[in-house]
Design a protein around this motif. Sequence first.
Motif, PDB file in Angstrom:
ATOM      1  N   ASP A 192      36.554  37.632  32.413  1.00 43.39           N
ATOM      2  CA  ASP A 192      36.524  36.213  32.759  1.00 43.39           C
ATOM      3  C   ASP A 192      36.686  36.036  34.265  1.00 43.39           C
ATOM      4  O   ASP A 192      37.682  36.463  34.853  1.00 43.39           O
ATOM      5  CB  ASP A 192      37.648  35.483  32.002  1.00 43.39           C
ATOM      6  CG  ASP A 192      37.666  34.007  32.341  1.00 43.39           C
ATOM      7  OD1 ASP A 192      36.811  33.288  31.804  1.00 43.39           O
ATOM      8  OD2 ASP A 192      38.517  33.593  33.151  1.00 43.39           O
ATOM      9  N   ASN A 193      35.684  35.402  34.877  1.00 45.69           N
ATOM     10  CA  ASN A 193      35.657  35.208  36.331  1.00 45.69           C
ATOM     11  C   ASN A 193      36.937  34.615  36.905  1.00 45.69           C
ATOM     12  O   ASN A 193      37.517  35.146  37.844  1.00 45.69           O
ATOM     13  CB  ASN A 193      34.546  34.217  36.692  1.00 45.69           C
ATOM     14  CG  ASN A 193      33.271  34.937  37.057  1.00 45.69           C
ATOM     15  OD1 ASN A 193      33.312  36.137  37.334  1.00 45.69           O
ATOM     16  ND2 ASN A 193      32.172  34.227  37.067  1.00 45.69           N
ATOM     17  N   ASN A 195      40.019  34.131  35.616  1.00 43.64           N
ATOM     18  CA  ASN A 195      41.245  34.921  35.467  1.00 43.64           C
ATOM     19  C   ASN A 195      41.265  36.108  36.419  1.00 43.64           C
ATOM     20  O   ASN A 195      42.297  36.435  36.993  1.00 43.64           O
ATOM     21  CB  ASN A 195      41.379  35.450  34.034  1.00 43.64           C
ATOM     22  CG  ASN A 195      41.895  34.361  33.113  1.00 43.64           C
ATOM     23  OD1 ASN A 195      42.411  33.352  33.580  1.00 43.64           O
ATOM     24  ND2 ASN A 195      41.742  34.584  31.820  1.00 43.64           N
TER      25      ASN A 195
END
Lengths: 248, 248
Positions: A192-193, A195
């Motif tokens: 996830d980008n 996070n």
Amino acid sequence: MDAPINPSLSVDCVVFGFDGRSLKVLLIERRYRLPDGQSEPDFKLPGSLIYENENVDQAAHRVLEQYTGRRETYLRQLHVFSDPDRITGDELSWLQAHYRVETIRVVTVAYYMLVKLDDTLLTQVRTHGARWIELEQIHQLAMDHKQILAYALDTLSKQLMAEPIAFELLPRKFTLRQLQDLYEGILGIEIDNRNFRKKVLSSDYIQPTGEREKQVAHKPALYYTFNRQKFRKDTRQKFRLNFINWQL
Amino acid sequence: MDAPINPSLSVDCVVFGFDGRSLKVLLIERRYRLPDGQSEPDFKLPGSLIYENENVDQAAHRVLEQYTGRRETYLRQLHVFSDPDRITGDELSWLQAHYRVETIRVVTVAYYMLVKLDDTLLTQVRTHGARWIELEQIHQLAMDHKQILAYALDTLSKQLMAEPIAFELLPRKFTLRQLQDLYEGILGIEIDNRNFRKKVLSSDYIQPTGEREKQVAHKPALYYTFNRQKFRKDTRQKFRLNFINWQL
């Protein structure tokens, strides 16, 4: 049967490089002489039998230098591959002819190396019959080298989660996109980008350089750098606080 | 000079055991024949040249079985020791006579094993010329075996901080005192009692068994046990939360 045997001993090197987009492996194109006189190119890991006056680490450095022109890099012993029948028949004949040595068995010490890929290194190897091949494009390799590669990749994945070795592969200045691509490429997962950026930016040892990408089509990204001194200081402190620290 | 060479290949095993008080190493007393006909006992690590039909892991298991009667234990390849002059002169002659094999050089794959010491294991080895020696009592060893032991100890220390391998050495039921003694013995440090207990008891995977020591002079301590399933579940969760997890 139960008699000791003197095998030939080789080193085989899994050299990983990251070109900013994907993980690459250094391979040697070999023209394998088939018994019927035909030949067919195939790929192997860079390697060599060990010589009389060198130890295995020295042999590995020699192999690296032969193909890349560099002697020093991140390097460690990976595993000894020693099944009695790992190299037989034509493969054994090829080795005997190539090295002019009598042998009935070859044990190999596999090494695992990380290099910072740059234009020089990409060009240099072409002059030595070696090629950087994208990991995803490697479907088969000579002898048991596919198995050795799999072992190296597994070790790289584990180490990537436990130590800051990503920075051995990245250029000194890198974008967060590159760092994420490296993790995704090696671990074979999607991250996830948001996070990922949050996690990375909350660390004190990945620091912005103030510089941005140049001549790119998209919005130029910031360059970051890894501060190893800061990292060591932080982890020493964490180490003191959490005396026992079982993570994996 | 730059010619390939077929060395002899051996395995040498650093077998660690913990008797509830101190860290011990399995050693073999050897009568080393000096050229003048005299002999002098010295100690070496358990080891063997590899045989024709086995790989190095199999050779290591064979050596373990030979001295302890057990074949399975926590085992991993440690490092290849391969300096051209690591075994020369009388030591080389001893090897040639012992194994009846021609050799000019010996490369060894060092292994590192952890066993749960019990009375059977302590007695069993005596019948095979092996002895458990306390780490602190080992001052010198044959050939480069002291160097191999130092390498193993260093690896054990690092692994002890990163993974729950202490429980490979401890009995299934252990006291917190034993756990602390093990850490202190291997790491060569003193640990604050209260902090250690607090840290350990706050983990979900070190669990009280409800049983206590019997027939001891001091106040009987509680026995604890390590819950591996719980540990795996906890760390998987931690892993998901902290995607990048550089600790050391």
